[in-house]
Each structure stands twice: as structure tokens, then as C-alpha cells.
Design a protein around this motif. Structure first.
Motif, PDB file in Angstrom:
ATOM      1  N   LEU A   1      30.214  15.983  50.990  1.00 12.00           N
ATOM      2  CA  LEU A   1      29.226  15.703  51.083  1.00 12.00           C
ATOM      3  C   LEU A   1      28.933  17.269  49.466  1.00 12.00           C
ATOM      4  O   LEU A   1      28.616  17.507  48.780  1.00 12.00           O
ATOM      5  CB  LEU A   1      27.669  16.174  51.158  1.00 12.00           C
ATOM      6  N   GLY A   2      29.803  18.146  50.103  1.00 15.48           N
ATOM      7  CA  GLY A   2      29.693  19.903  49.753  1.00 15.48           C
ATOM      8  C   GLY A   2      30.802  19.390  48.409  1.00 15.48           C
ATOM      9  O   GLY A   2      30.177  20.092  47.357  1.00 15.48           O
ATOM     10  N   SER A   3      31.623  18.759  48.310  1.00 12.23           N
ATOM     11  CA  SER A   3      32.959  18.092  47.355  1.00 12.23           C
ATOM     12  C   SER A   3      31.859  18.279  46.182  1.00 12.23           C
ATOM     13  O   SER A   3      31.801  18.109  45.141  1.00 12.23           O
ATOM     14  CB  SER A   3      33.761  18.178  48.470  1.00 12.23           C
ATOM     15  N   VAL A   4      31.130  16.325  46.733  1.00 14.63           N
ATOM     16  CA  VAL A   4      30.102  16.239  46.042  1.00 14.63           C
ATOM     17  C   VAL A   4      29.036  16.912  44.890  1.00 14.63           C
ATOM     18  O   VAL A   4      29.259  17.120  43.445  1.00 14.63           O
ATOM     19  CB  VAL A   4      30.011  14.523  46.717  1.00 14.63           C
TER      20      VAL A   4
ATOM     21  N   LEU B   1      35.915  26.776  54.074  1.00 15.23           N
ATOM     22  CA  LEU B   1      36.055  28.137  54.124  1.00 15.23           C
ATOM     23  C   LEU B   1      36.128  27.906  52.334  1.00 15.23           C
ATOM     24  O   LEU B   1      35.853  29.202  51.442  1.00 15.23           O
ATOM     25  CB  LEU B   1      36.604  29.617  54.390  1.00 15.23           C
ATOM     26  N   ALA B   2      37.401  27.509  52.339  1.00 11.65           N
ATOM     27  CA  ALA B   2      37.603  27.699  51.207  1.00 11.65           C
ATOM     28  C   ALA B   2      37.019  26.605  49.783  1.00 11.65           C
ATOM     29  O   ALA B   2      36.426  26.923  48.931  1.00 11.65           O
ATOM     30  CB  ALA B   2      38.521  26.333  50.652  1.00 11.65           C
ATOM     31  N   GLY B   3      36.413  25.274  50.331  1.00  6.44           N
ATOM     32  CA  GLY B   3      34.672  25.163  49.711  1.00  6.44           C
ATOM     33  C   GLY B   3      34.050  26.130  49.466  1.00  6.44           C
ATOM     34  O   GLY B   3      33.174  25.834  48.490  1.00  6.44           O
ATOM     35  N   LEU B   4      33.678  26.389  50.059  1.00  5.92           N
ATOM     36  CA  LEU B   4      32.196  27.663  50.210  1.00  5.92           C
ATOM     37  C   LEU B   4      32.833  28.490  49.039  1.00  5.92           C
ATOM     38  O   LEU B   4      32.106  28.727  48.321  1.00  5.92           O
ATOM     39  CB  LEU B   4      32.065  28.035  51.584  1.00  5.92           C
ATOM     40  N   GLY B   5      33.703  28.661  48.872  1.00  3.80           N
ATOM     41  CA  GLY B   5      34.122  30.006  48.286  1.00  3.80           C
ATOM     42  C   GLY B   5      34.135  30.495  47.510  1.00  3.80           C
ATOM     43  O   GLY B   5      33.674  30.380  45.919  1.00  3.80           O
ATOM     44  N   ALA B   6      34.239  28.106  46.834  1.00  6.38           N
ATOM     45  CA  ALA B   6      34.088  27.727  45.179  1.00  6.38           C
ATOM     46  C   ALA B   6      32.694  27.139  44.863  1.00  6.38           C
ATOM     47  O   ALA B   6      32.694  27.750  44.125  1.00  6.38           O
ATOM     48  CB  ALA B   6      34.799  26.354  45.127  1.00  6.38           C
ATOM     49  N   ALA B   7      31.812  27.417  45.766  1.00  6.07           N
ATOM     50  CA  ALA B   7      30.870  26.877  45.347  1.00  6.07           C
ATOM     51  C   ALA B   7      29.990  28.170  45.417  1.00  6.07           C
ATOM     52  O   ALA B   7      29.449  28.488  44.041  1.00  6.07           O
ATOM     53  CB  ALA B   7      30.045  26.116  46.613  1.00  6.07           C
TER      54      ALA B   7
ATOM     55  N   LYS C   1      25.197  24.996  51.399  1.00  7.11           N
ATOM     56  CA  LYS C   1      24.651  24.746  52.409  1.00  7.11           C
ATOM     57  C   LYS C   1      25.853  23.763  53.289  1.00  7.11           C
ATOM     58  O   LYS C   1      24.624  24.027  54.464  1.00  7.11           O
ATOM     59  CB  LYS C   1      22.383  24.519  52.292  1.00  7.11           C
ATOM     60  N   ILE C   2      25.778  22.662  52.976  1.00  8.57           N
ATOM     61  CA  ILE C   2      26.471  22.015  53.633  1.00  8.57           C
ATOM     62  C   ILE C   2      27.853  22.719  53.604  1.00  8.57           C
ATOM     63  O   ILE C   2      28.141  22.292  55.277  1.00  8.57           O
ATOM     64  CB  ILE C   2      26.754  20.595  52.263  1.00  8.57           C
ATOM     65  N   TYR C   3      28.195  23.085  53.018  1.00 10.84           N
ATOM     66  CA  TYR C   3      29.522  23.570  53.514  1.00 10.84           C
ATOM     67  C   TYR C   3      29.113  24.679  55.021  1.00 10.84           C
ATOM     68  O   TYR C   3      29.705  24.676  55.824  1.00 10.84           O
ATOM     69  CB  TYR C   3      30.700  24.672  52.572  1.00 10.84           C
ATOM     70  N   GLN C   4      27.438  25.888  54.860  1.00  7.26           N
ATOM     71  CA  GLN C   4      27.948  26.756  55.693  1.00  7.26           C
ATOM     72  C   GLN C   4      27.154  25.546  57.227  1.00  7.26           C
ATOM     73  O   GLN C   4      28.336  26.094  58.255  1.00  7.26           O
ATOM     74  CB  GLN C   4      26.494  27.376  55.396  1.00  7.26           C
ATOM     75  N   SER C   5      26.903  24.297  57.088  1.00  7.81           N
ATOM     76  CA  SER C   5      26.566  23.917  58.436  1.00  7.81           C
ATOM     77  C   SER C   5      28.098  23.239  58.884  1.00  7.81           C
ATOM     78  O   SER C   5      27.913  22.882  60.183  1.00  7.81           O
ATOM     79  CB  SER C   5      25.805  22.307  58.264  1.00  7.81           C
ATOM     80  N   CYS C   6      28.854  22.760  58.196  1.00  9.07           N
ATOM     81  CA  CYS C   6      29.684  22.200  58.074  1.00  9.07           C
ATOM     82  C   CYS C   6      30.666  23.206  59.232  1.00  9.07           C
ATOM     83  O   CYS C   6      31.570  22.581  60.014  1.00  9.07           O
ATOM     84  CB  CYS C   6      30.612  21.695  57.347  1.00  9.07           C
TER      85      CYS C   6
END
Length: 99
Positions: free
Chosen positions: A3-6, A42-48, A18-23
Motif C-alpha cells: 500500500l505504501g508503494s501504491v 526502510l528503503a520505501g520510507l526513504g524513497a517517500a 505513514k503506512i511504511y512507519q506502521s509496517c
């Protein structure tokens, strides 16, 4: 995580973060902080964060992800290469902004 990626692909970076943090919280409890699942998040969160222009947070997340990947899958892995590219891109953006 998906969902974070989407949300990121829809340019909803704050919601994605927020989704990445929860995950990340769930994965850390389930697998421990030094697990490749956490590195992926963490990589997805970094990208966001990077897309939002929050480069300090992005670098922190990418660097943590990088260390986990190096320890878990090896320094010569594709995951490490991708994170290094993200880190380099952030430094490029910072240099552009300084000009």
C-alpha cells in the motif's frame, strides 16, 4: 508495505510514509530490527521522504536499510546497489538545490 508503494506511485508521499512507519513497527516486532523485511520497508520510507524533499530523513532511512542489507544479504547484493543509487540521487538533489 505494498500500500505504501501504491500511495507513493500516486504521489501521496505523506500517506505512504505513514503506512511504511506502521509496517515497520509490525515487522520490527515480528522479525527484529535487523531483518531484510525491515530493510525493504526502510528503503520505501526513504524513497517517500526523498520525494517529499525531506532528504535528512530519507538518508537516515536509506543508511539504516543499507546496513541491514549488507549484513543480511551481502555487500555485493542488488538491494545494496539500489539503496546506494538512492543515496547518490539524494546527494545530487541537494547539490542542485545549493546551486
Amino acid at each position: 508495505e505494498k500500500l505504501g508503494s501504491v500511495l507513493s506511485s500516486l504521489h501521496q508521499y505523506s500517506d505512504a510514509a505513514k503506512i511504511y512507519q506502521s509496517c515497520l513497527s509490525i515487522y520490527e516486532k515480528e522479525f527484529g530490527k535487523e531483518n531484510v523485511h525491515c530493510a525493504d520497508v526502510l528503503a520505501g520510507l526513504g524513497a517517500a521522504c526523498s520525494q517529499e524533499g525531506n532528504y535528512d530523513s530519507a538518508l537516515t532511512h536509506f543508511q539504516t536499510s543499507l546496513q541491514i542489507y549488507k549484513n543480511d544479504v551481502g555487500a555485493e547484493s542488488e538491494e545494496v546497489a539500489k539503496v546506494l543509487l538512492h543515496i547518490g540521487a539524494i546527494h545530487d538533489k541537494r547539490m542542485e538545490n545549493d546551486e
